[in-house]
Write an enzyme that holds these catalytic residues in place. Structure first.
Site, PDB file in Angstrom:
ATOM      1  N   PRO A   1       8.610 -22.036  37.470  1.00 35.84           N
ATOM      2  CG  PRO A   1      10.169 -20.328  35.813  1.00 35.84           C
ATOM      3  CD  PRO A   1      10.214 -21.962  37.306  1.00 35.84           C
ATOM      4  CG  ASN A   2       5.941 -20.337  31.965  1.00 37.72           C
ATOM      5  OD1 ASN A   2       5.219 -19.631  33.122  1.00 37.72           O
ATOM      6  ND2 ASN A   2       7.471 -20.203  32.139  1.00 37.72           N
TER       7      ASN A   2
ATOM      8  NE  ARG B   1       6.038 -24.180  29.942  1.00 30.10           N
ATOM      9  CZ  ARG B   1       7.655 -24.326  30.326  1.00 30.10           C
ATOM     10  NH1 ARG B   1       7.463 -24.969  30.941  1.00 30.10           N
ATOM     11  NH2 ARG B   1       8.294 -23.701  29.751  1.00 30.10           N
TER      12      ARG B   1
ATOM     13  CE1 TYR C   1       9.393 -28.615  28.892  1.00 31.97           C
ATOM     14  CE2 TYR C   1       7.542 -26.757  27.495  1.00 31.97           C
ATOM     15  CZ  TYR C   1       9.007 -27.386  28.255  1.00 31.97           C
ATOM     16  OH  TYR C   1       9.745 -26.600  28.049  1.00 31.97           O
TER      17      TYR C   1
ATOM     18  CG  ASN D   1      11.729 -29.486  35.957  1.00 31.44           C
ATOM     19  OD1 ASN D   1      12.449 -27.974  35.862  1.00 31.44           O
ATOM     20  ND2 ASN D   1      10.631 -29.682  35.321  1.00 31.44           N
TER      21      ASN D   1
ATOM     22  CB  ALA E   1      12.499 -20.706  31.905  1.00 30.73           C
TER      23      ALA E   1
ATOM     24  CD  GLU F   1      19.379 -30.315  36.918  1.00 29.54           C
ATOM     25  OE1 GLU F   1      20.645 -29.582  36.849  1.00 29.54           O
ATOM     26  OE2 GLU F   1      19.457 -28.845  35.576  1.00 29.54           O
TER      27      GLU F   1
ATOM     28  CG  HIS G   1      15.369 -30.117  33.349  1.00 28.61           C
ATOM     29  ND1 HIS G   1      14.650 -29.342  33.677  1.00 28.61           N
ATOM     30  CD2 HIS G   1      16.827 -29.923  33.977  1.00 28.61           C
ATOM     31  CE1 HIS G   1      16.074 -28.543  34.176  1.00 28.61           C
ATOM     32  NE2 HIS G   1      16.440 -29.167  34.508  1.00 28.61           N
TER      33      HIS G   1
ATOM     34  NE  ARG H   1      13.180 -27.936  24.708  1.00 29.18           N
ATOM     35  CZ  ARG H   1      12.106 -27.610  25.642  1.00 29.18           C
ATOM     36  NH1 ARG H   1      12.452 -27.624  26.709  1.00 29.18           N
ATOM     37  NH2 ARG H   1      11.564 -25.984  24.803  1.00 29.18           N
TER      38      ARG H   1
END
Ligand code: DQA
Length: 145
Positions: free
Chosen positions: A11-12, A19, A24, A75, A78, A99, A101, A108
């Site tokens: 998502p996103n 964004r 990012y 990825n 969330a 995985e 990111h 964070r």
């Protein structure tokens, strides 16, 4: 038969480019897809690319990878931090997954430090922005024999 990898984005991530660019970066998802496909060509690996904002569609994409793709780059965005369903799908299909990111999730907020994906992934690449997808392809392909 050549090897095949699917890159699955959650998502996103369709909003990449605009964004929170300070986190990012300004690279769009289309740019990342082009980078990954180019790198796949260099490695001699076919690269498929999907994005969904819906958890169930991500589960479907992981399930459909079985018998079709030799590896997954995920990825989960969330859903990384919330989704037992994605973890179970990776376990159930048994397709090796890396995985990814863009941001360093460990520098964070504390809620981003836990991943349901990491325990069922071969490894994790985070904090290198868009380049992380290229690094993940190298890492995944290095495990193919
Ligand atoms: C992300 C990190 C997640 O915590 C966040 O929810 C995202 C993107 C990353 O690529 O840095 O949406 O997966």
């Amino acid at each position: 038969m050549g090897k095949s990898v699917i890159i699955i984005n959650g998502p996103n991530l369709n909003l990449l480019g605009t964004r929170e660019p300070e986190i990012y970066g300004r690279t769009t998802l289309a740019d990342i897809e082009a980078l990954a496909r180019d790198h796949g060509r260099r490695l001699g690996v076919d690269v498929s690319f999907v994005q969904s904002n819906l958890e169930g569609e991500l589960v479907d994409a992981i399930q459909k990878a079985r018998g079709v793709h030799d590896g997954i780059i995920l990825n989960a965005a969330a859903y990384t931090h919330t989704s037992v369903a994605l973890m179970d799908a990776l376990k159930a299909t048994g397709v090796p997954a890396v995985e990814v990111h863009l941001s360093n999730i460990f520098s964070r907020e504390p809620f981003r430090h836990h991943s349901y994906i990491s325990p069922v992934a071969i490894g994790v690449i985070c904090g290198f922005g868009a380049k992380g997808y290229v690094l993940a392809l190298d890492a995944l392909v290095a495990t193919f024999d």
